[in-house]
Design a protein around this motif. Structure first.
Motif, PDB file in Angstrom:
ATOM      1  N   SER A 203       0.830  -1.195   0.000  1.00 19.38           N
ATOM      2  CA  SER A 203       0.000   0.000   0.000  1.00 19.38           C
ATOM      3  C   SER A 203       0.869   1.252   0.000  1.00 19.38           C
ATOM      4  O   SER A 203       2.033   1.205   0.380  1.00 19.38           O
ATOM      5  N   VAL A 204       0.287   2.386  -0.408  1.00 14.73           N
ATOM      6  CA  VAL A 204       0.974   3.658  -0.234  1.00 14.73           C
ATOM      7  C   VAL A 204       0.877   4.040   1.252  1.00 14.73           C
ATOM      8  O   VAL A 204       0.242   3.333   2.033  1.00 14.73           O
ATOM      9  N   ARG A 205       1.497   5.130   1.634  1.00 16.12           N
ATOM     10  CA  ARG A 205       1.652   5.383   3.071  1.00 16.12           C
ATOM     11  C   ARG A 205       0.340   5.659   3.798  1.00 16.12           C
ATOM     12  O   ARG A 205       0.258   5.493   5.017  1.00 16.12           O
ATOM     13  N   GLU A 206      -0.698   6.043   3.062  1.00 19.04           N
ATOM     14  CA  GLU A 206      -2.006   6.228   3.705  1.00 19.04           C
ATOM     15  C   GLU A 206      -2.680   4.887   3.993  1.00 19.04           C
ATOM     16  O   GLU A 206      -3.696   4.835   4.681  1.00 19.04           O
ATOM     17  N   GLY A 207      -2.139   3.811   3.371  1.00 17.26           N
ATOM     18  CA  GLY A 207      -2.774   2.504   3.513  1.00 17.26           C
ATOM     19  C   GLY A 207      -3.675   2.154   2.337  1.00 17.26           C
ATOM     20  O   GLY A 207      -4.278   1.083   2.321  1.00 17.26           O
ATOM     21  N   TRP A 208      -3.762   3.048   1.342  1.00 16.56           N
ATOM     22  CA  TRP A 208      -4.575   2.742   0.155  1.00 16.56           C
ATOM     23  C   TRP A 208      -3.830   1.714  -0.680  1.00 16.56           C
ATOM     24  O   TRP A 208      -2.612   1.798  -0.837  1.00 16.56           O
ATOM     25  N   THR A 209      -4.565   0.777  -1.268  1.00 17.53           N
ATOM     26  CA  THR A 209      -3.913  -0.182  -2.164  1.00 17.53           C
ATOM     27  C   THR A 209      -3.501   0.559  -3.445  1.00 17.53           C
ATOM     28  O   THR A 209      -4.055   1.629  -3.762  1.00 17.53           O
ATOM     29  N   PRO A 210      -2.565  -0.016  -4.202  1.00 22.53           N
ATOM     30  CA  PRO A 210      -2.206   0.618  -5.478  1.00 22.53           C
ATOM     31  C   PRO A 210      -3.417   0.783  -6.401  1.00 22.53           C
ATOM     32  O   PRO A 210      -3.557   1.813  -7.063  1.00 22.53           O
ATOM     33  N   ALA A 211      -4.306  -0.216  -6.422  1.00 21.05           N
ATOM     34  CA  ALA A 211      -5.495  -0.114  -7.278  1.00 21.05           C
ATOM     35  C   ALA A 211      -6.370   1.055  -6.845  1.00 21.05           C
ATOM     36  O   ALA A 211      -6.848   1.843  -7.668  1.00 21.05           O
ATOM     37  N   GLU A 212      -6.559   1.187  -5.539  1.00 20.30           N
ATOM     38  CA  GLU A 212      -7.382   2.290  -5.029  1.00 20.30           C
ATOM     39  C   GLU A 212      -6.724   3.634  -5.320  1.00 20.30           C
ATOM     40  O   GLU A 212      -7.376   4.612  -5.682  1.00 20.30           O
ATOM     41  N   THR A 213      -5.415   3.698  -5.144  1.00 30.34           N
ATOM     42  CA  THR A 213      -4.688   4.949  -5.405  1.00 30.34           C
ATOM     43  C   THR A 213      -4.862   5.339  -6.872  1.00 30.34           C
ATOM     44  O   THR A 213      -5.118   6.510  -7.190  1.00 30.34           O
ATOM     45  N   CYS A 214      -4.747   4.366  -7.765  1.00 31.16           N
ATOM     46  CA  CYS A 214      -4.924   4.645  -9.196  1.00 31.16           C
ATOM     47  C   CYS A 214      -6.344   5.104  -9.500  1.00 31.16           C
ATOM     48  O   CYS A 214      -6.542   6.019 -10.299  1.00 31.16           O
ATOM     49  N   ARG A 215      -7.321   4.473  -8.848  1.00 29.85           N
ATOM     50  CA  ARG A 215      -8.717   4.903  -9.069  1.00 29.85           C
ATOM     51  C   ARG A 215      -8.900   6.353  -8.648  1.00 29.85           C
ATOM     52  O   ARG A 215      -9.522   7.146  -9.333  1.00 29.85           O
ATOM     53  N   ARG A 216      -8.314   6.722  -7.506  1.00 33.40           N
ATOM     54  CA  ARG A 216      -8.436   8.111  -7.030  1.00 33.40           C
ATOM     55  C   ARG A 216      -7.791   9.084  -8.014  1.00 33.40           C
ATOM     56  O   ARG A 216      -8.315  10.162  -8.273  1.00 33.40           O
ATOM     57  N   LEU A 217      -6.643   8.678  -8.558  1.00 34.22           N
ATOM     58  CA  LEU A 217      -5.947   9.547  -9.513  1.00 34.22           C
ATOM     59  C   LEU A 217      -6.744   9.672 -10.810  1.00 34.22           C
ATOM     60  O   LEU A 217      -6.826  10.749 -11.401  1.00 34.22           O
ATOM     61  N   GLU A 218      -7.354   8.583 -11.236  1.00 38.64           N
ATOM     62  CA  GLU A 218      -8.161   8.624 -12.459  1.00 38.64           C
ATOM     63  C   GLU A 218      -9.369   9.549 -12.258  1.00 38.64           C
ATOM     64  O   GLU A 218      -9.650  10.397 -13.107  1.00 38.64           O
ATOM     65  N   VAL A 219     -10.031   9.395 -11.128  1.00 40.39           N
ATOM     66  CA  VAL A 219     -11.200  10.241 -10.835  1.00 40.39           C
ATOM     67  C   VAL A 219     -10.785  11.716 -10.783  1.00 40.39           C
ATOM     68  O   VAL A 219     -11.521  12.602 -11.220  1.00 40.39           O
ATOM     69  N   ALA A 220      -9.581  11.969 -10.296  1.00 39.63           N
ATOM     70  CA  ALA A 220      -9.106  13.356 -10.180  1.00 39.63           C
ATOM     71  C   ALA A 220      -8.611  13.919 -11.517  1.00 39.63           C
ATOM     72  O   ALA A 220      -8.170  15.063 -11.576  1.00 39.63           O
TER      73      ALA A 220
END
Ligand SMILES: [Zn+2]
Length: 364
Positions: A203-220
């Motif tokens: 996970s990234v340092r917030e604890g988000w999985t890489p998939a979740e982090t990518c989803r957040r970046l895509e939405v943004a």
């Protein structure tokens, strides 16, 4: 909030468009196939003796800019579709650490000027670059302001230089990656490629999985999302599979060319049994280096997964990029020197090779 010492001019849409050419941009190229982007400039220039391992600031921009230009050319000849400005670790925080803040503007402008010259000469895409600031702390408002300022000024310089798109890379925090993306969207009109790094933990340092982090970046609003650096092909591939399933946009993968393992999945975690199990990073990584064939295999496998933005990060040399390009069916300029053993003194099959040598083959 302190005023930037050197305010930049934020590019207006017309300003950016005026510098664009008619060749397809990043998005069109991704729709048509793979885009290869060589990264890892800092590691390669350290190996060549032009900057110091540790701080990893590319002072070579001030001292030997011609070496940076040559390395861009080496990567383009090896098959990179992109000339990425060497502004990695040329932000004010890194320069503060080495006591060279006064060089901030000239170093950024030099990096952009060199990359633009090479990109326009070679018809490659001209990319700007933002990276981890190393001061991001979600609980520290002053630090967040400083991070904002770092991204704003670097995006501004890149936009003014007329970049085709901007890369934001090597973040350990998802929040910092999102801040970099926000700055690209706010202060430029070009696409954003946002990649972060997966260390020992998935996970990234917030604890988000890489998939979740990518989803957040895509939405943004990121046009391309994915991972770069720190993990080798073997330990990045499982992460990529989950990312590819999680987002609709283009995915980027730029591993380090090192043989990372399940127990030591990142380049910083590798230890060398020949050196008392000491940490190999950063200058003892040579025995872990992947072969060209391994990097080619990675490229093919990632492409088959549907990943279209492909490159190699810290540790990559032009020979790795060429192998990646050839694995994707390309024949870049330097492929004319790709291996041909038919004329080798001992292993050759050409009739001009003397048997006095080939007969000795088994004893080599
Ligand atoms: Zn890297």
């Amino acid at each position: 909030m302190p005023k930037p010492a050197t305010p930049h001019r934020v590019a207006k849409p017309g300003n950016v468009m005026a510098t664009r050419r008619n060749e397809p941009g990043l998005i069109q190229r991704l729709a048509a196939g793979a885009v290869i982007c060589a990264e890892g400039y800092v590691f390669e220039l350290e190996r060549r003796g032009y900057l110091q391992a540790g701080a990893f600031v590319p002072v070579v921009l001030s001292e030997h800019p011609e070496v940076v230009e040559q390395l861009h050319m080496d990567f383009v000849r090896a098959g990179s579709d992109v000339t990425q400005a060497l502004t990695y670790y040329v932000h004010r925080e890194k320069l503060r650490v080495i006591g060279r803040e006064k060089d901030l503007v000239p170093m950024n402008l030099t990096a952009l000027k060199i990359a633009k010259r090479v990109a326009r000469r070679t018809d490659t895409l001209f990319a700007g670059d933002l990276c981890n600031t190393n001061i991001y702390d979600p609980t520290d408002r002053r630090a967040l302001k400083e991070v904002e300022r770092i991204f704003e000024e670097q995006v501004g310089w890149a936009a003014d230089a007329g970049v085709d798109y901007i890369v934001a890379e090597t973040f350990a925090w998802g929040g910092e990656a999102l801040m970099a993306l926000e700055a690209i969207k706010k202060y430029s009109k070009v696409p954003a490629v946002v990649t972060f790094s997966v260390h020992r933990e998935e996970s990234v340092r917030e604890g988000w999985t890489p998939a979740e982090t990518c989803r957040r970046l895509e939405v943004a609003g990121a046009e391309v999302v994915g991972v770069n650096c720190h993990r080798g092909p073997a330990t990045m591939m499982p992460v990529l599979k989950r990312i590819r399933r999680a987002v609709k946009c283009a995915v980027a993968a730029l591993p380090v060319p090192y043989r990372t393992t399940r127990r030591q999945p990142s380049l910083m975690s590798l230890t060398d049994p020949r050196c008392g199990n000491a940490r190999a990073f950063p200058t003892g990584l040579d025995p872990f280096l992947c072969t060209r064939a391994e990097m080619g295999e990675f490229g093919r496998e990632a492409f088959d997964l549907g990943i279209r933005y492909l490159g190699i990060c810290c540790g990559a040399g032009p020979h790795h990029i060429r192998a990646l390009a050839e694995a994707l069916g390309r024949h870049p300029e330097s492929s004319k020197y790709s291996v041909d053993m038919s004329k080798h003194a001992y292993f050759g099959t050409d009739k001009k090779i003397r048997s006095v040598q080939t007969e000795y083959r088994a004893k080599l």
